[in-house]
Design a protein around this motif. Structure first.
Motif, PDB file in Angstrom:
ATOM      1  N   ASN A  73     105.786 -24.429  41.537  1.00  0.00           N
ATOM      2  CA  ASN A  73     105.636 -24.615  40.097  1.00  0.00           C
ATOM      3  C   ASN A  73     104.205 -25.020  39.757  1.00  0.00           C
ATOM      4  O   ASN A  73     103.935 -25.534  38.671  1.00  0.00           O
ATOM      5  N   SER A  74     103.281 -24.786  40.682  1.00  0.00           N
ATOM      6  CA  SER A  74     101.869 -25.107  40.494  1.00  0.00           C
ATOM      7  C   SER A  74     101.135 -23.950  39.819  1.00  0.00           C
ATOM      8  O   SER A  74     101.285 -22.798  40.232  1.00  0.00           O
ATOM      9  N   ASN A  75     100.321 -24.265  38.825  1.00  0.00           N
ATOM     10  CA  ASN A  75      99.501 -23.218  38.214  1.00  0.00           C
ATOM     11  C   ASN A  75      98.176 -23.031  38.929  1.00  0.00           C
ATOM     12  O   ASN A  75      97.342 -22.231  38.496  1.00  0.00           O
ATOM     13  N   ASP A  76      97.979 -23.776  40.038  1.00  0.00           N
ATOM     14  CA  ASP A  76      96.752 -23.657  40.824  1.00  0.00           C
ATOM     15  C   ASP A  76      97.043 -23.406  42.301  1.00  0.00           C
ATOM     16  O   ASP A  76      96.262 -23.784  43.167  1.00  0.00           O
ATOM     17  N   PHE A  77      98.183 -22.749  42.579  1.00  0.00           N
ATOM     18  CA  PHE A  77      98.483 -22.353  43.951  1.00  0.00           C
ATOM     19  C   PHE A  77      97.369 -21.408  44.427  1.00  0.00           C
ATOM     20  O   PHE A  77      96.890 -20.569  43.653  1.00  0.00           O
ATOM     21  N   PRO A  78      96.927 -21.534  45.675  1.00  0.00           N
ATOM     22  CA  PRO A  78      95.825 -20.683  46.144  1.00  0.00           C
ATOM     23  C   PRO A  78      96.247 -19.228  46.307  1.00  0.00           C
ATOM     24  O   PRO A  78      97.051 -18.904  47.172  1.00  0.00           O
ATOM     25  N   VAL A  79      95.714 -18.365  45.449  1.00  0.00           N
ATOM     26  CA  VAL A  79      95.998 -16.931  45.529  1.00  0.00           C
ATOM     27  C   VAL A  79      94.701 -16.164  45.686  1.00  0.00           C
ATOM     28  O   VAL A  79      93.618 -16.660  45.367  1.00  0.00           O
ATOM     29  N   SER A  80      94.815 -14.933  46.182  1.00  0.00           N
ATOM     30  CA  SER A  80      93.651 -14.069  46.364  1.00  0.00           C
ATOM     31  C   SER A  80      93.149 -13.570  45.011  1.00  0.00           C
ATOM     32  O   SER A  80      93.927 -13.389  44.071  1.00  0.00           O
ATOM     33  N   SER A  81      91.871 -13.299  44.936  1.00  0.00           N
ATOM     34  CA  SER A  81      91.300 -12.779  43.688  1.00  0.00           C
ATOM     35  C   SER A  81      91.871 -11.410  43.340  1.00  0.00           C
ATOM     36  O   SER A  81      91.946 -11.034  42.164  1.00  0.00           O
ATOM     37  N   SER A  82      92.291 -10.662  44.351  1.00  0.00           N
ATOM     38  CA  SER A  82      92.853  -9.321  44.134  1.00  0.00           C
ATOM     39  C   SER A  82      94.381  -9.321  44.193  1.00  0.00           C
ATOM     40  O   SER A  82      94.996  -8.261  44.338  1.00  0.00           O
ATOM     41  N   ALA A  83      95.001 -10.476  44.085  1.00  0.00           N
ATOM     42  CA  ALA A  83      96.460 -10.595  44.195  1.00  0.00           C
ATOM     43  C   ALA A  83      97.173  -9.752  43.149  1.00  0.00           C
ATOM     44  O   ALA A  83      96.660  -9.546  42.033  1.00  0.00           O
ATOM     45  N   TYR A  84      98.357  -9.301  43.497  1.00  0.00           N
ATOM     46  CA  TYR A  84      99.169  -8.542  42.536  1.00  0.00           C
ATOM     47  C   TYR A  84      99.422  -9.363  41.271  1.00  0.00           C
ATOM     48  O   TYR A  84      99.339  -8.853  40.149  1.00  0.00           O
ATOM     49  N   GLN A  85      99.749 -10.645  41.422  1.00  0.00           N
ATOM     50  CA  GLN A  85      99.951 -11.544  40.273  1.00  0.00           C
ATOM     51  C   GLN A  85      99.125 -12.797  40.513  1.00  0.00           C
ATOM     52  O   GLN A  85      99.405 -13.565  41.429  1.00  0.00           O
TER      53      GLN A  85
END
Length: 208
Positions: A73-85
């Motif tokens: 439920n974090s809005n700052d979970f570490p995701v890739s810059s090219s992530a699908y979402q």
């Protein structure tokens, strides 16, 4: 490889990519085995400023990559810059991420969810599952509360060739989704559900 969630800020981490972020964080660890005896013990936190749980993993042995799935439920979970979402859409979303066997970097990471709740938060008894197709595409299943009467919107990621293209009813429907191995593109996605509550918890991808 083991994974889960923790409130502890003092896990015995090694090669940790992230620090403890407070609340409930996910973690993954790898202990040396007969098959990976050249790799040291590694343990890393994974999470944002909210709560996370890691629920399942799948191993791409040929490419030395481990994939993990869970809920945040974090809005700052570490995701890739090219992530699908790249952004949290609802109160809670699925996450999927990939690490090399030595845990040296975050290879790929994405949210997956609707503007409603997906996997209904952390610690509510719901689960998600992940496996790999022979093509190395990533397939996941879980549940979503993406029903129109909740907010007037149906916006879970469903492809035009879905077996079930509309929400079936009840509080929740299951979904099965396939993403490319780099977690940047949607390959296939469908609801799975009837007129009452549905929540798939486990999948195994067939060889063909």
């Amino acid at each position: 490889i083991a994974a889960g969630n923790t409130n502890s800020s003092d896990l015995p981490t090694n090669n940790s990519l992230f620090s403890f972020n407070g609340g409930l964080d996910g973690f993954v660890l790898r202990a040396p085995t007969l098959f990976m005896s050249g790799l040291p013990y590694s343990c890393t936190y994974i999470g944002g400023s909210g709560d996370e749980a890691v629920w399942d993993s799948a191993i791409d042995v040929a490419n030395n990559v481990s994939y993990f799935v869970g809920v945040t439920n974090s809005n700052d979970f570490p995701v890739s810059s090219s992530a699908y979402q790249t952004n949290l859409k609802g109160n809670s979303d699925m996450f999927i991420f990939a690490l090399p066997f030595d845990f040296s970097s975050l290879l790929y990471s994405t949210y997956l969810g609707s503007s409603d709740e997906d996997l209904v938060g952390v610690g509510y008894g719901y689960r998600a599952s992940i496996d790999l197709r022979p093509s190395r595409n990533v397939v996941v299943c879980a549940q979503t509360t993406d029903y129109p009467s909740y907010d007037g919107v149906n916006d879970f990621h469903i492809t035009s060739d879905a077996v079930q293209s509309t929400f079936g009813g009840g509080y929740s429907d299951g979904f099965v989704t396939i993403l490319t191995k780099d977690l940047t593109s949607l390959v296939y996605s469908t609801y799975i559900g009837g007129s009452d509550d549905d929540s798939p918890m486990f999948l195994i991808s067939t060889p063909t």
